[in-house]
Design an enzyme around this catalytic site. Structure first.
Site, short mmCIF file in Angstrom:
data_model
loop_
_atom_site.label_atom_id
_atom_site.label_comp_id
_atom_site.label_asym_id
_atom_site.label_seq_id
_atom_site.Cartn_x
_atom_site.Cartn_y
_atom_site.Cartn_z
CE LYS A 1 2.46 28.44 -20.26
NZ LYS A 1 1.36 28.87 -19.37
CD GLU B 1 15.43 24.38 -9.98
OE1 GLU B 1 15.17 23.75 -8.93
OE2 GLU B 1 16.59 24.54 -10.39
CB CYS C 1 8.87 24.27 -4.66
SG CYS C 1 10.13 25.54 -4.50
CD GLU D 1 4.70 20.03 -4.69
OE1 GLU D 1 4.34 19.71 -5.83
OE2 GLU D 1 5.63 20.82 -4.47
P1 NDP Z 1 2.46 23.36 -13.56
O1 NDP Z 1 3.47 22.33 -13.92
O2 NDP Z 1 1.04 23.01 -13.66
O3 NDP Z 1 2.66 24.68 -14.42
C1 NDP Z 1 3.89 25.34 -14.52
C2 NDP Z 1 3.98 26.01 -15.86
O4 NDP Z 1 4.03 25.00 -16.87
C3 NDP Z 1 2.78 26.88 -16.20
O5 NDP Z 1 3.21 28.00 -16.93
C4 NDP Z 1 1.94 25.95 -17.04
O6 NDP Z 1 1.05 26.60 -17.90
C5 NDP Z 1 3.01 25.23 -17.82
N1 NDP Z 1 2.59 23.94 -18.37
C6 NDP Z 1 1.55 23.16 -17.98
N2 NDP Z 1 1.49 22.04 -18.74
C7 NDP Z 1 2.51 22.13 -19.63
C8 NDP Z 1 2.97 21.29 -20.68
N3 NDP Z 1 2.36 20.14 -20.98
N4 NDP Z 1 4.05 21.68 -21.39
C9 NDP Z 1 4.69 22.85 -21.10
N5 NDP Z 1 4.28 23.68 -20.13
C10 NDP Z 1 3.21 23.33 -19.39
O7 NDP Z 1 2.86 23.81 -12.09
P2 NDP Z 1 2.12 24.88 -11.21
O8 NDP Z 1 2.01 26.17 -11.93
O9 NDP Z 1 0.90 24.24 -10.67
O10 NDP Z 1 3.19 25.14 -10.06
C11 NDP Z 1 3.24 24.43 -8.91
C12 NDP Z 1 4.37 23.42 -8.97
O11 NDP Z 1 5.60 24.10 -9.16
C13 NDP Z 1 4.52 22.67 -7.68
O12 NDP Z 1 4.72 21.31 -7.93
C14 NDP Z 1 5.79 23.26 -7.08
O13 NDP Z 1 6.45 22.40 -6.20
C15 NDP Z 1 6.57 23.57 -8.28
N6 NDP Z 1 7.57 24.58 -7.98
C16 NDP Z 1 8.88 24.19 -7.87
C17 NDP Z 1 9.86 25.10 -7.52
C18 NDP Z 1 11.29 24.68 -7.40
O14 NDP Z 1 12.15 25.55 -7.31
N7 NDP Z 1 11.61 23.40 -7.40
C19 NDP Z 1 9.53 26.50 -7.24
C20 NDP Z 1 8.14 26.81 -7.41
C21 NDP Z 1 7.21 25.87 -7.77
P3 NDP Z 1 -0.49 26.86 -17.46
O15 NDP Z 1 -0.42 27.81 -16.33
O16 NDP Z 1 -1.10 27.42 -18.67
O17 NDP Z 1 -1.05 25.52 -17.06
#
Ligand code: NDP
Length: 493
Positions: free
Chosen positions: A174, A249, A283, A384
């Site tokens: 996804k 993550e 991140c 963040e």
């Molecule tokens: P989100 O949590 O908003 O989205 C991540 C993914 O989850 C997207 O594909 C999103 O879909 C999906 N998603 C959203 N809501 C749900 C739900 N209720 N159930 C299942 N899936 C869902 O994060 P961001 O895309 O905004 O990414 C940024 C975040 O990722 C930051 O907090 C960053 O720190 C973290 N991150 C962490 C890393 C690590 O290694 N620790 C590396 C990279 C990023 P949709 O796009 O359709 O909303």
């Protein structure tokens, strides 16, 4: 005319049953550049069933056969180097110098890495006793759901996909709704490389529907998730209903500590890299800087002098270093935090506004921003922000610095800058984070584990540790005596 993209289920490109689509917007211009199928729960179920059907065939291949497919894919990615780089720049706004020199080559390298480490994957024999053979074998988990974020659209899916595939799992991906195009291109290339139909499926659509349907699906064995901490909590709670495995993550609020004996020039350069690479949408980006009071002014001056030289502009130009933020609402959120920094009394040393040039006016740009004189209770030092915003604070003693670093719900990464490596090592042991760099920040290798503690999540991506994340260890015991007298005999008779 925006190009239309479909989801991939069982080797077929399919639209959503409702015919709905989602817009993909170029963040550098605000233009709609593609339309992508807005799938729902029906497509999730079809994709999971396709992955289930493909499971036994893929799992029964030897690791060597699966590794070869990944090596093919690595080569094919480099044959499409420029195309993939341009696609990521288009959908995400990452400067082309980054997508060409960093994202795409790393995607290729990571598939190579996973192809290699899987060949060394083994079980164990365990010395339980002379009357038996006791051993462990590794088995794939089954269908895994990979839910990925937008900040490195290609790399984040490759981290998970490489590990999941080489260990014999089948996948439903996804991708992030705002930037799904590179994922779709990568899986098209995966099929060209020899990944059979159904082994990788991609369901595009909103996280609240598609993501949650995957997390709650009874035939999904594991969810590999990278994203926001709040989303990770929601996923954990849904997955608990059927005790599904999750790898999380999540977010970070990463500290950068400059000790009094540090090489200030090197630390200031490292700080600019750590804060502003990928416009801070990382991140592991450093966003809170603790600098010993004796070198604070010198460090702040040097960091500002370097940051001001970063070229902000059209991400298609090779000379651009800072592109736009990935989407409008995110830009608005980052600006809200900048306003909060101003209101809380932090001293604005650089930026704080939208750059106003012909290249930036229509896009979602924010200039590199540095606040000085910050306190740990300010929002800019706690939340963040995920944008090009750095907060600088002074400390007097090492004890105080460690307290400030650990004063956060997150535990992803941190860095220490000092010429005294022994001291650095001792202090690293006192920092609650998955990674601590000494005289470096934001450098991640395939070979090194990546993952945090506290509310930054659990589990590891990358390194050989990832093999544990995508396999189940099964214990098999064989009685070798052939006799009726067993170890438990005396307890029964
Ligand atoms: P989100 O949590 O908003 O989205 C991540 C993914 O989850 C997207 O594909 C999103 O879909 C999906 N998603 C959203 N809501 C749900 C739900 N209720 N159930 C299942 N899936 C869902 O994060 P961001 O895309 O905004 O990414 C940024 C975040 O990722 C930051 O907090 C960053 O720190 C973290 N991150 C962490 C890393 C690590 O290694 N620790 C590396 C990279 C990023 P949709 O796009 O359709 O909303």
């Amino acid at each position: 005319m925006a190009e239309e993209y479909k989801a991939l289920i069982g080797g077929e490109w399919v639209g959503s049953t409702t015919g709905e689509t989602m817009d993909v917007v170029n963040p550098a211009t605000g233009d709609v550049v593609a339309k992508v199928a807005k799938c729902g729960t029906a497509e999730v179920d079809r994709a999971v069933q396709a992955a289930r059907k493909a499971g036994p065939g893929w799992a029964s291949k030897t690791v060597a056969e699966r590794s070869k497919v990944l090596l093919n894919l690595s080569r094919i990615i480099m044959e499409h180097h420029e195309e993939l780089a341009k696609l990521e720049t288009l959908e995400h706004g990452s400067p082309i110098r980054k997508t060409m020199n960093f994202d795409v080559p790393l995607c290729a390298e990571q598939f190579e890495y996973f192809a290699g480490i899987a060949r060394a994957m083994t079980g164990e024999t365990l010395p339980v006793g002379p009357w038996c053979t006791s051993m462990t074998v590794r088995e794939p988990l089954g269908v895994v759901a990979l839910i990925t974020p937008w900040n490195f659209p290609a790399l984040m899916v490759v981290w998970k996909l490489g590990a999941a595939l080489v260990t014999g799992n089948t996948c439903v991906v996804k991708p992030p709704s705002i930037a799904p195009l590179t994922t779709l291109k990568l899986v098209e290339l995966a099929m060209e490389a020899g990944v059979p139909a159904g082994v990788v499926n991609v369901v595009t659509g909103p996280g609240e529907t598609v993501g949650e349907a995957l997390v709650s699906h009874p035939d999904v064995a594991k969810v590999g998730f990278t994203g926001d901490t709040a989303t990770g909590k929601r996923i954990m709670s849904i997955a608990s209903a059927n005790v599904k495995q999750v790898g999380l993550e999540l977010g970070g609020k990463n500290a950068f500590v400059v000790l009094p004996d540090a090489d200030v020039d090197s630390a200031a350069e490292g700080a600019v890299w750590a804060a502003f690479f990928n416009s801070g949408q990382v991140c592991a980006a450093a966003s809170r800087f603790y600098i010993h009071e004796s070198i604070y002014d010198e460090f702040a001056e040097k960091m500002v002098a370097l940051a001001v030289t970063l070229r902000v502009g059209d991400p298609r130009k090779m000379e651009t270093v800072i592109g736009p933020l990935a989407y409008k609402e995110h830009r608005d959120k980052v600006e809200w935090y900048i306003e909060s920094g101003r209101k809380s009394g932090a001293k604005l040393l650089l930026g704080g506004q939208r750059p106003d040039t012909d290249e930036t006016r229509k896009g979602f740009f924010v200039a590199p921003t540095i606040f000085g004189d910050c306190r740990n209770d300010m929002e800019v030092m706690r939340e963040e922000i995920f944008g090009p915003v750095a907060g600088l604070a002074r400390f007097k003693t090492e004890e105080e610095a460690i307290g400030l670093v650990n004063d956060t719900p997150y535990g992803l990464s941190a860095s220490l800058w000092t010429k005294d490596v022994r001291k650095g090592l001792a202090l690293a042991g006192r920092i609650n984070a998955g990674t601590v760099w000494i005289n470096e920040h934001l450098i991640i290798f395939c070979d090194t584990p990546w993952g945090g503690c506290k509310q930054s999540g659990w589990g590891k991506d990358l390194s050989k540790m990832v093999l544990d994340e995508y396999t189940m260890t099964k214990h098999i015991y064989i009685d070798l005596t052939g006799e009726r007298v067993k170890p438990w005999y005396g307890l029964l008779k």
